[in-house]
Design an enzyme around this catalytic site. Structure first.
Site, PDB file in Angstrom:
ATOM      1  CE  LYS A  53      -5.756  -2.444   2.968  1.00 49.11           C
ATOM      2  NZ  LYS A  53      -4.713  -2.920   2.208  1.00 49.11           N
ATOM      3  CD  GLN A  97      -3.236  -6.480   1.972  1.00 45.93           C
ATOM      4  OE1 GLN A  97      -4.353  -5.601   1.848  1.00 45.93           O
ATOM      5  NE2 GLN A  97      -2.198  -6.152   2.479  1.00 45.93           N
ATOM      6  CG  ASP A 120      -3.030  -0.235  -2.814  1.00 48.51           C
ATOM      7  OD1 ASP A 120      -3.148   0.466  -1.998  1.00 48.51           O
ATOM      8  OD2 ASP A 120      -2.809  -1.389  -2.861  1.00 48.51           O
TER       9      ASP A 120
END
Ligand code: NAD
Length: 281
Positions: A53, A97, A120
């Site tokens: 990422k 994460q 997200d």
């Protein structure tokens, strides 16, 4: 029937090129989009995802910050870090994460992110907006799947769509997006009876199960479009949830693994961050 391969790698590359152009335009206005990723603990798979990422961000010209916290981080310390990033004007997207170590409350952590910086799309407010069909930050994997369907020219209105899997990060938002796009949607899961009876009705079939080769030829309607979200490892090789070779004998189009949905997930993460930065600008 010849099955068309939906090339997620190529679509993701095109999306990332388009993002890089928009990032450059924002920079001219003095705004550099920034993504912060918080990694708690040392899970090797998460380490790889987080590194990828960061690299993708920098390639697109964005600022990337990785916050590494020890395995025994407290809930309070994690939320304090999220709050610091919430207040940082140079950060447009924050991602925690997953999975978090078991002693931490994932839902509380995700809800601590400011909804506008929720890269997200996992914050409850954003999930609620998606449910209402309002414009919002959409979770990256299902958003990438929709983009793949659009790029493949798949007409969705009135189509039968079946999603296998009901997780909060893939199955449920995928079902909502398909419904919002005009499909008639069935969601199947581990308690579903006569799974093949459902899947055989699908014009669009999405597999998000996490079991290699789970979807076989007999479960697929001739001419169906099949999206394989699964990422599994068998003898060190990555494969999806769909038995690609045999399903290709009946499907009209299908995503491979690797090179299908996976590359789109990162591209959509960049896009969510960029869109947040554009709003800031
Ligand atoms: P999950 O474990 O949270 O959910 C799996 C779902 O499959 C559950 O809802 C369960 O009910 C369903 N299921 C399990 N056994 C079943 C059965 N026998 N019949 C019908 N349904 C069954 O997983 P997830 O987070 O939704 O991820 C699913 C897969 O997608 C995994 O392989 C994961 O690695 C992959 N994934 C890929 C990406 C990507 O970027 N390509 C992103 C996220 C997840």
């Amino acid at each position: 029937m010849t099955c068309r391969k939906i090339d997620g790698k190529a679509v993701a590359l095109a999306v990332r090129e388009e993002i890089a152009v928009r990032v450059a335009q924002l920079k001219e206005k003095g705004v550099t989009p920034g993504l912060a990723v918080i990694l708690v603990g040392n899970d090797p798979a998460s380490e790889i995802y987080v590194r990828n990422k960061g690299v993708a961000c920098e390639k697109a010209g964005m600022r990337s910050e990785t916050v590494r916290l020890p395995e025994d981080t407290s809930q309070e310390a994690l939320e304090a870090e999220i709050e610091r990033l919430n207040r940082d004007d140079g950060i447009d997207g924050i991602l925690v994460q997953l999975p978090l170590p078991r002693h931490l409350d994932e839902r509380r952590a995700l809800n601590a992110i400011r909804p506008e910086k929720d890269a997200d799309g996992f914050h409850l407010l954003n999930a609620g907006k998606l449910l209402e069909g309002e414009e919002t930050v959409v979770p990256c994997t299902p958003k990438g799947c929709m983009r793949l369907l659009e790029s493949a020219g798949v007409e969705m209105t009135g189509k039968e769509a079946v999603v296998i899997g009901r997780s909060n990060i893939v199955g449920k938002p995928m079902a909502l997006l398909l419904m919002n796009a005009g499909c008639t949607v069935t969601v199947c899961h581990s308690k579903t009876r006569d799974l093949a009876g459902h899947t055989r009705r699908a014009d669009i079939l999405v597999a998000a199960v996490g079991k290699p080769g789970f979807v076989t030829k007999d479960m697929v309607k001739p001419g169906a479009v099949v999206l394989d979200v699964g990422i599994n490892r068998v003898d060190g090789k990555v494969c999806g949830d769909v038995a690609y070779d045999e399903v290709a004998e009946v499907a009209s189009a299908m995503t491979p693994v690797p090179g299908g949905v996976g590359p789109m997930t990162i591209a959509m993460l960049l896009q969510n961050t960029l869109e947040a930065a554009e709003k800031r600008a």
